[in-house]
Write an enzyme that holds these catalytic residues in place. Structure first.
Site, PDB file in Angstrom:
ATOM      1  N   LYS A   1      48.100  51.282  45.905  1.00  0.00           N
ATOM      2  CA  LYS A   1      46.749  51.741  46.206  1.00  0.00           C
ATOM      3  C   LYS A   1      45.961  51.688  44.903  1.00  0.00           C
ATOM      4  O   LYS A   1      46.511  51.884  43.818  1.00  0.00           O
ATOM      5  CB  LYS A   1      46.822  53.166  46.730  1.00  0.00           C
ATOM      6  CG  LYS A   1      45.548  53.692  47.344  1.00  0.00           C
ATOM      7  CD  LYS A   1      45.338  53.178  48.741  1.00  0.00           C
ATOM      8  CE  LYS A   1      44.132  53.919  49.345  1.00  0.00           C
ATOM      9  NZ  LYS A   1      43.526  53.164  50.407  1.00  0.00           N
TER      10      LYS A   1
ATOM     11  N   ASN B   1      37.827  50.606  58.127  1.00  0.00           N
ATOM     12  CA  ASN B   1      38.227  51.786  57.370  1.00  0.00           C
ATOM     13  C   ASN B   1      37.105  52.193  56.427  1.00  0.00           C
ATOM     14  O   ASN B   1      36.221  51.396  56.105  1.00  0.00           O
ATOM     15  CB  ASN B   1      39.513  51.512  56.579  1.00  0.00           C
ATOM     16  CG  ASN B   1      39.259  50.718  55.320  1.00  0.00           C
ATOM     17  OD1 ASN B   1      38.943  51.273  54.265  1.00  0.00           O
ATOM     18  ND2 ASN B   1      39.369  49.388  55.418  1.00  0.00           N
TER      19      ASN B   1
ATOM     20  N   CYS C   1      33.981  47.059  46.676  1.00  0.00           N
ATOM     21  CA  CYS C   1      34.300  47.637  47.976  1.00  0.00           C
ATOM     22  C   CYS C   1      32.964  47.946  48.646  1.00  0.00           C
ATOM     23  O   CYS C   1      32.246  48.856  48.222  1.00  0.00           O
ATOM     24  CB  CYS C   1      35.137  48.905  47.804  1.00  0.00           C
ATOM     25  SG  CYS C   1      35.887  49.479  49.340  1.00  0.00           S
TER      26      CYS C   1
ATOM     27  N   LYS D   1      40.904  40.783  42.512  1.00  0.00           N
ATOM     28  CA  LYS D   1      40.864  40.702  43.974  1.00  0.00           C
ATOM     29  C   LYS D   1      39.405  40.668  44.407  1.00  0.00           C
ATOM     30  O   LYS D   1      38.673  41.639  44.246  1.00  0.00           O
ATOM     31  CB  LYS D   1      41.577  41.875  44.632  1.00  0.00           C
ATOM     32  CG  LYS D   1      41.642  41.739  46.159  1.00  0.00           C
ATOM     33  CD  LYS D   1      42.406  42.878  46.793  1.00  0.00           C
ATOM     34  CE  LYS D   1      42.564  42.661  48.287  1.00  0.00           C
ATOM     35  NZ  LYS D   1      43.291  43.783  48.934  1.00  0.00           N
TER      36      LYS D   1
ATOM     37  N   GLY E   1      41.371  42.473  58.822  1.00  0.00           N
ATOM     38  CA  GLY E   1      42.109  41.995  59.979  1.00  0.00           C
ATOM     39  C   GLY E   1      41.660  40.626  60.460  1.00  0.00           C
ATOM     40  O   GLY E   1      40.904  39.917  59.776  1.00  0.00           O
TER      41      GLY E   1
ATOM     42  N   GLY F   1      43.639  38.563  54.238  1.00  0.00           N
ATOM     43  CA  GLY F   1      42.587  38.755  55.225  1.00  0.00           C
ATOM     44  C   GLY F   1      43.000  38.219  56.578  1.00  0.00           C
ATOM     45  O   GLY F   1      42.961  37.015  56.815  1.00  0.00           O
ATOM     46  N   GLY F   2      43.443  39.113  57.450  1.00  0.00           N
ATOM     47  CA  GLY F   2      43.755  38.711  58.814  1.00  0.00           C
ATOM     48  C   GLY F   2      45.082  38.038  59.013  1.00  0.00           C
ATOM     49  O   GLY F   2      45.293  37.364  60.032  1.00  0.00           O
TER      50      GLY F   2
END
Length: 390
Positions: free
Chosen positions: A46, A69, A129, A173, A229, A255-256
């Site tokens: 995390k 989220n 984010c 990232k 997702g 991603g997904g």
């Protein structure tokens, strides 16, 4: 055929190409250690920050096609991560990638140095984010502006300075919100010394409303969140394809990734590894081995002996389109039907807006009406239809 999926990511030896991305499954050392038993090659912590804040509730929801989220970074202190949690995490079977995010350059460098000293095998630097500004500005008014999406130079400066301070590989990232300028961000990161790139984190800010109450589904001031997702996979897949054409450092496609098919697509687009998060949340950690088994079976069935044979295959196919003069095909072809596979379900007929398909004992296509769009091929559940333009 015995398939060996081991590889190197920026010099880091991995037993397979599956990485669990930063998530609640990596919220502390104990959960990371336990998760490592399910077979991932590496697990990203995390995101570790110098001043953690509590998570807003409710913070998760499954939506059609994806997962949303409104969580932030780790709610554990950096001290706890560097003194305790990474040590426990390294007792497991996976390599440990420490995700960090600093508010300013000096803080980022200090977090990176401490992560390396704690034993992290690699450092991931979180970039943006998209939903956090709304939450942070409510907690700490005026503390955060909108995320930067066009100018990669501040990130490049940070990566360059972190690279000077540590010896382990560094991997920024990217957020999905970088998709318009993904190549620019990738080139700037490579030039700054990044050893790899992970792409991509959530897309947003987004909103889902509970129509029974009128309330946003997620917590926070306005219920904003990030979308992950399957819904973001086509967008991130294009990011990976474009970046892989323009840089020489490895890419982790995130991603997904919900199935082995998704992983194969990312490899074909040029990714070295893939990262899982939403799939583990929604289906549990056993999905990791299911994806690994599916990758191996696909390789055996298709006669591949190495991931290197798959990696970048789509780039080669795109070049073939050019060499064959098939970049812009404007004449239609009619799909072929395998009558032994057709179960007359009617899905293709309902999907055909040109009214070219009729169903009796099997599907029949009117070549005069057929537009050659190929939608019917993609909706057929038994793969009875095929159409190859190339």
């Amino acid at each position: 055929m015995d398939i060996d999926l081991s590889l190197k990511l920026a010099g880091l030896e991995l037993k397979n190409p599956i990485i669990v991305a930063a998530s609640e499954f990596s919220r502390n050392g104990a959960t990371i250690k336990k998760l490592s038993e399910y077979g991932p090659a590496a697990i990203v912590t995390k995101t570790i920050v110098a001043q953690p804040v509590p998570h807003v509730r409710p913070c998760y929801a499954m939506i059609e096609g994806g997962f949303i989220n409104c969580v932030s970074g780790s709610d554990l202190s950096a001290d706890q991560w560097f003194k305790e949690e990474i040590k426990v995490a390294k007792e497991g079977e996976a390599k440990i990638i420490a995700s960090i995010a600093g508010r300013f350059l000096e803080e980022s460098i200090e977090l990176a140095k401490r992560a390396e000293e704690a034993g992290a095998d690699m450092i991931e630097y979180a970039t943006a984010c998209p939903h956090l500004a709304e939450i942070y500005n409510t907690m700490f008014p005026g503390s955060m502006g909108p995320p930067e999406v066009h100018n990669p130079e501040p990130l490049a400066k940070t990566l360059s300075e972190i690279k000077k301070a540590v010896s382990v590989p560094i991997m920024p990232k990217f957020s999905s919100i970088f998709f318009v300028d993904a190549v620019k961000w990738a080139k700037a990161s490579e030039k700054a010394g990044a050893d790899a790139i992970a792409a991509a984190d959530a897309l947003g800010p987004i909103l889902q409303i509970d129509i029974e109450t009128g309330q946003p589904v997620l917590g926070g001031p306005k219920g904003s969140g990030g979308l992950t997702g399957p819904a973001i996979k086509p967008l991130v897949l294009k990011m990976v394809l474009d970046m892989a054409e323009n840089i020489n450092i490895p890419i982790v496609g995130v991603g997904g990734v919900s199935s082995w098919r998704d992983a194969i697509e990312y490899f074909m687009a040029g990714a070295t590894c893939v990262g899982l998060a939403s799939a583990v949340h929604l289906r549990g950690p056993k999905v990791i081995q299911q994806i690994l088994d599916g990758i191996k079976k696909f390789m055996v069935d298709k006669g591949y002996s190495s991931l290197s044979e798959i990696r970048g295959l789509t780039h080669r196919r795109i070049k073939e389109r050019e060499s064959k003069g098939k970049q812009l095909i404007t004449t239609s072809k009619v799909p072929e039907i395998d009558v032994d596979k057709c179960n007359a379900c009617g899905l293709c007929q309902r999907a055909c807006i040109y009214e070219a398909i009729k169903i009796d004992e099997f599907a029949r296509i009117d070549p005069v009406k057929c537009f050659g769009c190929r939608l019917c091929v993609t909706v057929c559940p038994t793969k009875a239809l095929s159409l190859d333009y190339y």
